[in-house]
Motif scaffolding. Structure first.
Motif, PDB file in Angstrom:
ATOM      1  N   GLY A   1      -4.771   9.554  -4.812  1.00 26.64           N
ATOM      2  CA  GLY A   1      -3.759   9.980  -5.777  1.00 26.64           C
ATOM      3  C   GLY A   1      -4.368  10.620  -7.013  1.00 26.64           C
TER       4      GLY A   1
ATOM      5  N   VAL B   1       0.839  -1.202   0.000  1.00 28.11           N
ATOM      6  CA  VAL B   1       0.000   0.000   0.000  1.00 28.11           C
ATOM      7  C   VAL B   1       0.872   1.249   0.000  1.00 28.11           C
ATOM      8  CG1 VAL B   1      -1.674   1.325   1.340  1.00 28.11           C
ATOM      9  CG2 VAL B   1      -1.951  -1.140   1.111  1.00 28.11           C
TER      10      VAL B   1
ATOM     11  N   VAL C   1      -6.533   4.434  -1.772  1.00 28.10           N
ATOM     12  CA  VAL C   1      -5.240   5.092  -1.986  1.00 28.10           C
ATOM     13  C   VAL C   1      -5.150   5.632  -3.417  1.00 28.10           C
ATOM     14  CG1 VAL C   1      -2.741   4.740  -2.067  1.00 28.10           C
ATOM     15  CG2 VAL C   1      -4.094   3.686  -0.236  1.00 28.10           C
TER      16      VAL C   1
ATOM     17  N   ALA D   1       2.657   9.301  -6.128  1.00 30.50           N
ATOM     18  CA  ALA D   1       3.121  10.642  -5.773  1.00 30.50           C
ATOM     19  C   ALA D   1       4.323  11.060  -6.622  1.00 30.50           C
ATOM     20  CB  ALA D   1       3.480  10.694  -4.292  1.00 30.50           C
TER      21      ALA D   1
ATOM     22  N   ALA E   1      -0.662   3.358 -10.506  1.00 31.95           N
ATOM     23  CA  ALA E   1      -1.805   2.828  -9.760  1.00 31.95           C
ATOM     24  C   ALA E   1      -2.074   1.378 -10.131  1.00 31.95           C
ATOM     25  CB  ALA E   1      -3.033   3.686 -10.033  1.00 31.95           C
TER      26      ALA E   1
ATOM     27  N   THR F   1       0.810   8.324 -13.667  1.00 39.15           N
ATOM     28  CA  THR F   1      -0.017   8.117 -12.478  1.00 39.15           C
ATOM     29  C   THR F   1      -0.909   6.894 -12.654  1.00 39.15           C
ATOM     30  OG1 THR F   1      -0.036  10.490 -12.004  1.00 39.15           O
ATOM     31  CG2 THR F   1      -1.748   9.157 -10.962  1.00 39.15           C
TER      32      THR F   1
ATOM     33  N   ALA G   1       1.249   4.221  -3.008  1.00 39.42           N
ATOM     34  CA  ALA G   1       1.067   5.656  -2.759  1.00 39.42           C
ATOM     35  C   ALA G   1       2.311   6.436  -3.163  1.00 39.42           C
ATOM     36  CB  ALA G   1       0.738   5.891  -1.286  1.00 39.42           C
ATOM     37  N   GLN G   2       3.486   5.904  -2.848  1.00 36.00           N
ATOM     38  CA  GLN G   2       4.729   6.601  -3.197  1.00 36.00           C
ATOM     39  C   GLN G   2       4.924   6.668  -4.710  1.00 36.00           C
ATOM     40  OE1 GLN G   2       7.491   4.183  -0.952  1.00 36.00           O
ATOM     41  NE2 GLN G   2       7.540   5.639   0.763  1.00 36.00           N
TER      42      GLN G   2
END
Length: 405
Positions: A179, A13, A175, A21, A33, A29, A17-18
């Motif tokens: 994002g 998880v 999450v 980001a 994901a 992106t 997220a990192q």
């Protein structure tokens, strides 16, 4: 679940997220994901899709992992009517009505798992068609509304997804949604930074950026680079006599005229409002004659508007004999000088640099008419450069008739 497995899922998880980001574009992106969710859930394939409410369809944004024949990583037009997937438009809302957020669910190629019969037949058929054995589907919710879905699949023969996997997919979807929300905020901020709020056209900041990029393409690929500068006549009179609301409407209507002109020239064209009553078109690719023809159409349409006094239009293109183009700044000076000439002559057609010699002389004389200007590099515009163009005499007039505001 063992402590080691729980730690691994928590790391997955955090890594997702990192990765989101750190992404620097929408596509990065989306890929981050899908890839993060696939790895976290031990899948072989993952997809991210958005619900487009207007046309009523799910649009696939990215396919990541082991793709089936015909699946592209970033498909141009892979869409599915949402009525085939009522869990997105109906089932989610039923669950919300009972309280709590939507949860992910699992399906297998053998049939629905978890008791969700009646909502899965399309996905079951898709699993079989693409040689996959099981999937987990997690709704994506942004700002309290169903936005799309996160989909992760495993191949035939691999363990099917269970309740623990569905629970993890629900967390991963939250999450991912966070994002995506951040991405949308950044995209909106970028859009506002480069958009004129009244007309919706590009603004001067974006023109300057694109002009430099366009000059590089002209030098490297030999593409024709053209700039059309327009000054909307009579705006001040409209504002003074009919009010600023009518003046704003005139600006908006001319913005639509300019936008249609950009569409005529193709995707390499940018329509922009430079500020006040000044607009421009930046075109990369079309021949000079095509650009001039569109500029003539813009002039005709501007004079047909029910307010204002038409438009003064100047064109500068590398497809015409305008001399060496050391910088994008010179192209702007040439188009601006041509527009100034058109305004002075009250011309109802565009004036074109290279087809009207005084325009080139005017633009280049402005660059050399002071020590301050001469000391600057050609790609740096002195703050008074455009005022100098407007302060010079127009051709055929002793002092130049006053410009119409």
């Amino acid at each position: 679940m063992s402590d080691g497995a729980e730690d691994a899922r928590l790391r997955a998880v955090v890594e997702l997220a990192q990765a989101m980001a750190a992404a620097r574009s929408a596509r990065e992106t989306w890929r981050a994901a899908a890839r993060g969710a696939r790895r976290a859930l031990g899948g072989s394939f993952a997809a991210l899709s958005a619900w487009e409410r207007g046309p009523g369809r799910l649009r696939v944004l990215v396919n990541e992992g082991e793709r089936a024949p015909g699946e592209e990583e970033f498909p141009e037009d892979e869409t599915y009517p949402v009525h085939r997937f009522p869990e997105i438009t109906e089932f989610l809302h039923e669950r919300w009505a009972r309280g709590g957020a939507p949860h992910a669910w699992a399906e297998t190629a053998e049939g629905p798992a978890g008791g969700e019969a009646g909502y899965c037949h399309q996905r079951v058929a898709a699993l079989r068609r693409r040689g996959r054995g099981a999937c987990v589907v997690a709704p994506l919710v942004l700002d309290g509304r169903a936005w799309g879905e996160l989909y992760v699949a495993r191949p035939v023969g691999a363990p099917v997804f269970g309740p623990a996997d569905a629970g993890l997919a629900t967390v991963l979807a939250a999450v991912v949604a966070a994002g995506l929300a951040q991405l949308h905020r950044l995209e909106e901020a970028r859009r506002l930074a480069f958009t004129d709020p009244l007309t919706g056209l590009a603004n001067r900041r974006l023109v300057d950026q694109r002009l430099d990029e366009a000059l590089e393409r002209h030098r490297e690929e030999g593409l024709v680079l053209s700039l059309v500068v327009c000054d909307l006549n009579g705006l001040k009179h409209v504002n003074d006599t009919q009010g600023h609301a009518v003046g704003d409407h005139l600006l908006e209507r001319f913005g639509c005229v300019l936008s249609r002109g950009a569409a005529r020239l193709g995707t390499g064209t940018l329509a922009a409002r430079l500020g006040g009553d000044e607009f421009c078109l930046l075109a990369v690719g079309p021949e000079a004659d095509e650009v001039v023809a569109v500029a003539e159409e813009i002039c005709t349409a501007a004079y047909a508007l029910d307010a204002g006094e038409g438009v003064a239009c100047g064109v500068a293109s590398t497809g015409d004999p305008i001399g060496p183009l050391a910088s994008a700044r010179r192209l702007f000076r040439l188009a601006d000088a041509a527009q100034y000439e058109a305004k002075g002559l009250a011309a109802r057609r565009p004036v074109v640099a290279g087809r009207d010699d005084p325009v080139i002389r005017l633009a280049d004389a402005v660059r050399a008419d002071s020590a301050t200007t001469r000391d600057l590099p050609d790609d740096v515009a002195p703050p008074t450069e455009r005022r100098r163009i407007r302060g010079r005499r127009r051709r055929g007039t002793p002092g130049g008739p006053p410009a119409r505001e």
